[in-house]
Design an enzyme around this catalytic site. Structure first.
Site, PDB file in Angstrom:
ATOM      1  N   ASP A 116      -8.446  20.856 -12.840  1.00 10.64           N
ATOM      2  CA  ASP A 116      -9.961  21.473 -12.421  1.00 10.64           C
ATOM      3  C   ASP A 116     -10.405  20.293 -11.383  1.00 10.64           C
ATOM      4  O   ASP A 116      -9.837  19.331 -11.541  1.00 10.64           O
ATOM      5  CB  ASP A 116     -10.665  21.778 -13.342  1.00 10.64           C
ATOM      6  CG  ASP A 116     -11.816  23.032 -12.839  1.00 10.64           C
ATOM      7  OD1 ASP A 116     -11.605  24.199 -13.067  1.00 10.64           O
ATOM      8  OD2 ASP A 116     -12.750  22.391 -12.101  1.00 10.64           O
ATOM      9  N   LEU A 159      -7.817  40.659 -18.242  1.00 11.79           N
ATOM     10  CA  LEU A 159      -8.335  40.037 -19.478  1.00 11.79           C
ATOM     11  C   LEU A 159      -9.845  40.671 -19.302  1.00 11.79           C
ATOM     12  O   LEU A 159     -10.443  40.353 -18.322  1.00 11.79           O
ATOM     13  CB  LEU A 159      -8.327  38.491 -19.498  1.00 11.79           C
ATOM     14  CG  LEU A 159      -7.219  37.813 -19.160  1.00 11.79           C
ATOM     15  CD1 LEU A 159      -7.260  36.302 -18.999  1.00 11.79           C
ATOM     16  CD2 LEU A 159      -6.394  38.113 -20.425  1.00 11.79           C
ATOM     17  N   LYS A 163      -4.017  45.575  -9.788  1.00 11.47           N
ATOM     18  CA  LYS A 163      -5.046  44.868 -10.130  1.00 11.47           C
ATOM     19  C   LYS A 163      -6.305  45.435  -9.444  1.00 11.47           C
ATOM     20  O   LYS A 163      -7.093  45.759 -10.424  1.00 11.47           O
ATOM     21  CB  LYS A 163      -5.134  43.421 -10.052  1.00 11.47           C
ATOM     22  CG  LYS A 163      -6.439  42.692 -10.139  1.00 11.47           C
ATOM     23  CD  LYS A 163      -6.658  42.590 -11.545  1.00 11.47           C
ATOM     24  CE  LYS A 163      -7.993  42.105 -11.752  1.00 11.47           C
ATOM     25  NZ  LYS A 163      -8.451  41.595 -13.061  1.00 11.47           N
ATOM     26  N   ASN A 212      -9.141  48.111 -11.783  1.00 12.02           N
ATOM     27  CA  ASN A 212     -10.635  47.915 -11.960  1.00 12.02           C
ATOM     28  C   ASN A 212     -11.361  48.905 -11.221  1.00 12.02           C
ATOM     29  O   ASN A 212     -12.407  49.317 -11.800  1.00 12.02           O
ATOM     30  CB  ASN A 212     -11.006  46.354 -11.469  1.00 12.02           C
ATOM     31  CG  ASN A 212     -10.675  45.406 -12.467  1.00 12.02           C
ATOM     32  OD1 ASN A 212     -10.346  45.673 -13.667  1.00 12.02           O
ATOM     33  ND2 ASN A 212     -11.039  44.070 -12.158  1.00 12.02           N
ATOM     34  N   LEU A 247     -15.865  55.915 -21.090  1.00 20.08           N
ATOM     35  CA  LEU A 247     -16.726  56.947 -20.744  1.00 20.08           C
ATOM     36  C   LEU A 247     -17.937  56.871 -21.506  1.00 20.08           C
ATOM     37  O   LEU A 247     -18.768  58.115 -21.622  1.00 20.08           O
ATOM     38  CB  LEU A 247     -15.953  58.350 -21.276  1.00 20.08           C
ATOM     39  CG  LEU A 247     -14.833  58.771 -20.614  1.00 20.08           C
ATOM     40  CD1 LEU A 247     -14.189  60.130 -21.378  1.00 20.08           C
ATOM     41  CD2 LEU A 247     -15.076  59.174 -19.170  1.00 20.08           C
ATOM     42  N   ALA A 252     -21.742  56.511 -20.947  1.00 23.38           N
ATOM     43  CA  ALA A 252     -22.837  56.388 -20.042  1.00 23.38           C
ATOM     44  C   ALA A 252     -23.812  55.272 -20.512  1.00 23.38           C
ATOM     45  O   ALA A 252     -23.925  54.965 -21.471  1.00 23.38           O
ATOM     46  CB  ALA A 252     -23.402  57.754 -20.072  1.00 23.38           C
ATOM     47  N   GLY A 311     -21.612  46.046 -15.128  1.00 24.41           N
ATOM     48  CA  GLY A 311     -21.892  44.778 -14.467  1.00 24.41           C
ATOM     49  C   GLY A 311     -20.810  44.111 -14.684  1.00 24.41           C
ATOM     50  O   GLY A 311     -19.470  44.389 -14.889  1.00 24.41           O
ATOM     51  N   CYS A 326     -16.499  41.175 -12.149  1.00 26.62           N
ATOM     52  CA  CYS A 326     -15.222  41.485 -11.647  1.00 26.62           C
ATOM     53  C   CYS A 326     -15.386  42.887 -10.945  1.00 26.62           C
ATOM     54  O   CYS A 326     -14.882  43.281  -9.577  1.00 26.62           O
ATOM     55  CB  CYS A 326     -14.205  41.747 -12.658  1.00 26.62           C
ATOM     56  SG  CYS A 326     -13.975  40.232 -13.838  1.00 26.62           S
ATOM     57  N   LYS A 328     -22.558  42.694 -20.980  1.00 29.12           N
ATOM     58  CA  LYS A 328     -22.051  43.283 -22.347  1.00 29.12           C
ATOM     59  C   LYS A 328     -22.164  42.278 -23.333  1.00 29.12           C
ATOM     60  O   LYS A 328     -22.274  41.410 -23.313  1.00 29.12           O
ATOM     61  CB  LYS A 328     -20.632  43.943 -22.060  1.00 29.12           C
ATOM     62  CG  LYS A 328     -19.547  42.722 -21.759  1.00 29.12           C
ATOM     63  CD  LYS A 328     -18.029  43.237 -21.508  1.00 29.12           C
ATOM     64  CE  LYS A 328     -17.197  42.100 -21.830  1.00 29.12           C
ATOM     65  NZ  LYS A 328     -15.616  42.760 -21.714  1.00 29.12           N
TER      66      LYS A 328
HETATM   67  C1  UGA Z   1     -13.027  43.998 -16.390  1.00 27.56           C
HETATM   68  C2  UGA Z   1     -11.574  44.814 -16.951  1.00 27.56           C
HETATM   69  O1  UGA Z   1     -12.036  45.499 -18.129  1.00 27.56           O
HETATM   70  C3  UGA Z   1     -10.433  43.794 -17.067  1.00 27.56           C
HETATM   71  O2  UGA Z   1      -9.201  44.482 -17.457  1.00 27.56           O
HETATM   72  C4  UGA Z   1     -10.118  42.876 -16.164  1.00 27.56           C
HETATM   73  O3  UGA Z   1      -9.169  41.902 -16.296  1.00 27.56           O
HETATM   74  C5  UGA Z   1     -11.577  42.193 -15.677  1.00 27.56           C
HETATM   75  O4  UGA Z   1     -12.581  42.962 -15.452  1.00 27.56           O
HETATM   76  C6  UGA Z   1     -11.158  41.167 -14.468  1.00 27.56           C
HETATM   77  O5  UGA Z   1     -10.991  41.867 -13.347  1.00 27.56           O
HETATM   78  O6  UGA Z   1     -11.255  39.961 -14.576  1.00 27.56           O
HETATM   79  P1  UGA Z   1     -14.883  42.595 -17.859  1.00 27.56           P
HETATM   80  O7  UGA Z   1     -15.599  42.661 -16.550  1.00 27.56           O
HETATM   81  O8  UGA Z   1     -14.943  41.784 -18.741  1.00 27.56           O
HETATM   82  O9  UGA Z   1     -13.458  43.194 -17.618  1.00 27.56           O
HETATM   83  O10 UGA Z   1     -15.749  43.839 -18.598  1.00 27.56           O
HETATM   84  P2  UGA Z   1     -15.647  45.424 -19.318  1.00 27.56           P
HETATM   85  O11 UGA Z   1     -15.425  45.344 -20.620  1.00 27.56           O
HETATM   86  O12 UGA Z   1     -14.500  46.057 -18.621  1.00 27.56           O
HETATM   87  O13 UGA Z   1     -16.964  45.852 -18.864  1.00 27.56           O
HETATM   88  C7  UGA Z   1     -17.497  46.085 -17.698  1.00 27.56           C
HETATM   89  C8  UGA Z   1     -18.966  46.858 -17.497  1.00 27.56           C
HETATM   90  O14 UGA Z   1     -18.633  47.926 -17.704  1.00 27.56           O
HETATM   91  C9  UGA Z   1     -19.852  46.153 -18.661  1.00 27.56           C
HETATM   92  O15 UGA Z   1     -21.103  46.012 -17.850  1.00 27.56           O
HETATM   93  C10 UGA Z   1     -19.973  47.442 -19.516  1.00 27.56           C
HETATM   94  O16 UGA Z   1     -21.178  47.354 -20.085  1.00 27.56           O
HETATM   95  C11 UGA Z   1     -19.699  48.698 -18.575  1.00 27.56           C
HETATM   96  N1  UGA Z   1     -19.017  49.642 -19.269  1.00 27.56           N
HETATM   97  C12 UGA Z   1     -17.816  49.520 -19.930  1.00 27.56           C
HETATM   98  C13 UGA Z   1     -19.633  50.788 -19.295  1.00 27.56           C
HETATM   99  O17 UGA Z   1     -20.992  51.026 -18.912  1.00 27.56           O
HETATM  100  N2  UGA Z   1     -19.322  52.007 -19.901  1.00 27.56           N
HETATM  101  C14 UGA Z   1     -18.074  52.132 -20.399  1.00 27.56           C
HETATM  102  O18 UGA Z   1     -17.704  53.202 -21.004  1.00 27.56           O
HETATM  103  C15 UGA Z   1     -17.360  50.739 -20.399  1.00 27.56           C
END
Ligand code: UGA
Length: 448
Positions: free
Chosen positions: A33, A151, A202, A206, A248, A250, A255, A258, A318
């Site tokens: 890094d 991830l 990818k 997303n 799913l 709501a 946020g 990614c 989250k």
């Molecule tokens: C996401 C993807 O899930 C990963 O597969 C991906 O590798 C990653 O982005 C990336 O591109 O690096 P992440 O951003 O850590 O991962 O978070 P998620 O768990 O996917 O949640 C994202 C947002 O969606 C959170 O704010 C969560 O509260 C919201 N969410 C998730 C909902 O509002 N409803 C749901 O049913 C699921």
């Protein structure tokens, strides 16, 4: 099995998780890094990011993990060089690839066969451009593979070691094979593709996940108008095996670092290529509006928000992380402050003191809700499952809970004496609370 020698550029989230997991699989990993504090922290045994299990994994594999500031040292003897630098959005919404290009420029001239592996999320077509740049530098013996990361924060180690799939996009079959072999010991299908398709997998994954969330959020908004309950609706939809139950839930919108960045990057990529990706544009807007709906929900119950006190419970995008990048909480708090509300915040690990000037961050939920006219669940932390308690009821100026994540059971909350409003489900108003609760509601404002 003797492991491979791997260099990783970028000791951020993806780089550290990837490095630690490859070490766990038996490979020798050098992480490089440009930030001296990060490298010295890692050399001293400290892990600069929060991810469950990562510290233990790094400690367990410390014999196979090295850290350096020196690009040449990292690459020396490496058979594979992973690019794990961040690709933030530019003002135009395109991905900023400057850090990726710096890595390419830093690759020392060498006659050894090496494979450059792209983990960072990049626009489709980046592999072609990197290939051309490598050739122009006389590095035509350096292979190129796209191996995107999937991830999710909070479950990253499991996502790496027990993934749904491993995507490998290469120009040369031998390079694809070499990257696939690195994952020996992981039981998952390997999707081999051309480089452009791997890059698109990818971005599309997303975009599809965030579209599901925006879709269920719009269904939720209609549920509110027609008297349906989105939690039941999602359950019923999810049992269709063609649709599945995931993503799913709501809420107040998605946020994190990614989804917004990648959706915008894919939208720009399509636009720059002559295609207007309408669905993606709508999906992004739906999410923006979803965050702001909390304000109208509060206004519905409280009228003007000027002079009211609102407790925002949860700041992280989250649960399970302290990450507030593109977190709905920041937008909701800013809107509330602009409406003239007194904003209190609480989060068990995220700290917004620097970012939310004008809001007061509290150390406990009770502190945040004391004297509040409304408590808003923004992040579904476990600690908030018991929010509708007699203690909270006694502490709030007006007993209103806006459940932005549908974390609580509406009937229980109402039975406990609160007015309740979730996302996509029936709400109950403050003035419909049973008589017994009424005196509390009319009490004059307490001193904070
Ligand atoms: C996401 C993807 O899930 C990963 O597969 C991906 O590798 C990653 O982005 C990336 O591109 O690096 P992440 O951003 O850590 O991962 O978070 P998620 O768990 O996917 O949640 C994202 C947002 O969606 C959170 O704010 C969560 O509260 C919201 N969410 C998730 C909902 O509002 N409803 C749901 O049913 C699921």
């Amino acid at each position: 099995m003797t492991g491979s020698r791997i260099a990783i550029f970028g000791a951020g989230y993806a780089g550290l998780v990837t490095g630690a997991c490859f070490a766990e699989l038996g490979h020798s990993v050098t992480i490089r890094d440009i930030v001296p504090e990060k490298i010295s922290a890692l050399q001293g045994g400290a892990v600069p990011i929060y991810e469950p299990g990562l510290e233990e994994l790094i400690e367990r594999n410390r014999e196979r993990l090295r850290y350096t500031l020196d690009a040449a040292e990292a690459v020396r003897d490496a058979e594979l060089v992973f690019v794990c630098v961040d690709t933030p959005p530019t003002y135009s919404g395109d991905a900023d690839l400057s850090r990726v290009w710096t890595v390419i420029e830093e690759l020392p001239p060498s006659s050894e066969r090496t494979i450059l592996v792209m983990k960072s999320t990049v626009p489709v077509g980046t592999g072609e451009k990197v290939r051309a740049a490598l050739d122009a530098r006389g590095l035509d013996h350096v292979g190129y593979v796209s191996n995107p990361e999937f991830l999710a924060e909070g479950t990253a180690l499991n996502d790496f070691l027990e993934p749904d799939r491993i995507v490998v996009g290469a120009f040369e079959e031998a390079d694809a094979e070499a990257v696939a072999r690195l994952h020996a010991g992981i039981d998952a299908p390997i999707v081999k593709a051309d480089v452009a398709s791997a890059e698109m997998i990818k971005l599309a994954s997303n975009a599809f996940l965030s579209t599901r969330i925006s879709f269920i959020n719009e269904i939720a908004n209609v549920c509110e108008l027609v008297g349906a309950d989105v939690v039941r609706v999602a359950e019923g939809i999810g049992l269709d095996h063609r649709l599945g139950p995931h993503f799913l839930r709501a809420g107040v919108g998605w946020g994190g670092s990614c989804y917004g960045k990648d959706a915008s990057s894919l939208k720009q990529l399509a636009g720059n290529s002559g295609y207007h990706f309408q669905l993606l544009a709508a999906m992004i807007e739906v999410n923006e509006l979803q965050r702001r709906r909390v304000i109208s929900k509060l206004q519905k119950h409280l009228g003007s928000l000027r002079g009211t006190t609102v407790a925002l419970l949860g700041l992280a995008f989250k649960p399970g992380t302290d990450d507030m990048r593109d977190a709905p909480s920041l937008v909701i708090a800013s809107r509330l402050l602009a409406e003239g509300a007194d904003v209190r915040t609480w989060d068990p690990i995220a700290d917004a003191r620097d970012r939310l000037v004008g809001a007061r961050q509290c150390d406990s939920v009770l502190d945040a809700v004391t004297g509040a006219d409304a408590a808003v669940i923004v992040t579904e932390w476990d600690e908030l499952r018991s929010l509708a308690s007699p203690e909270t009821l006694g502490a709030m100026r007006r007993p209103l809970i806006i459940d932005g994540r549908n974390l609580l059971d509406p009937d229980d909350v109402r039975a406990a004496g609160f007015a309740y409003e979730g996302i996509g489900r029936a709400s109950s108003a403050l003035d419909l609370l049973p008589e017994t609760a009424e005196p509390d509601l009319r009490e004059p404002a307490r001193e904070d």
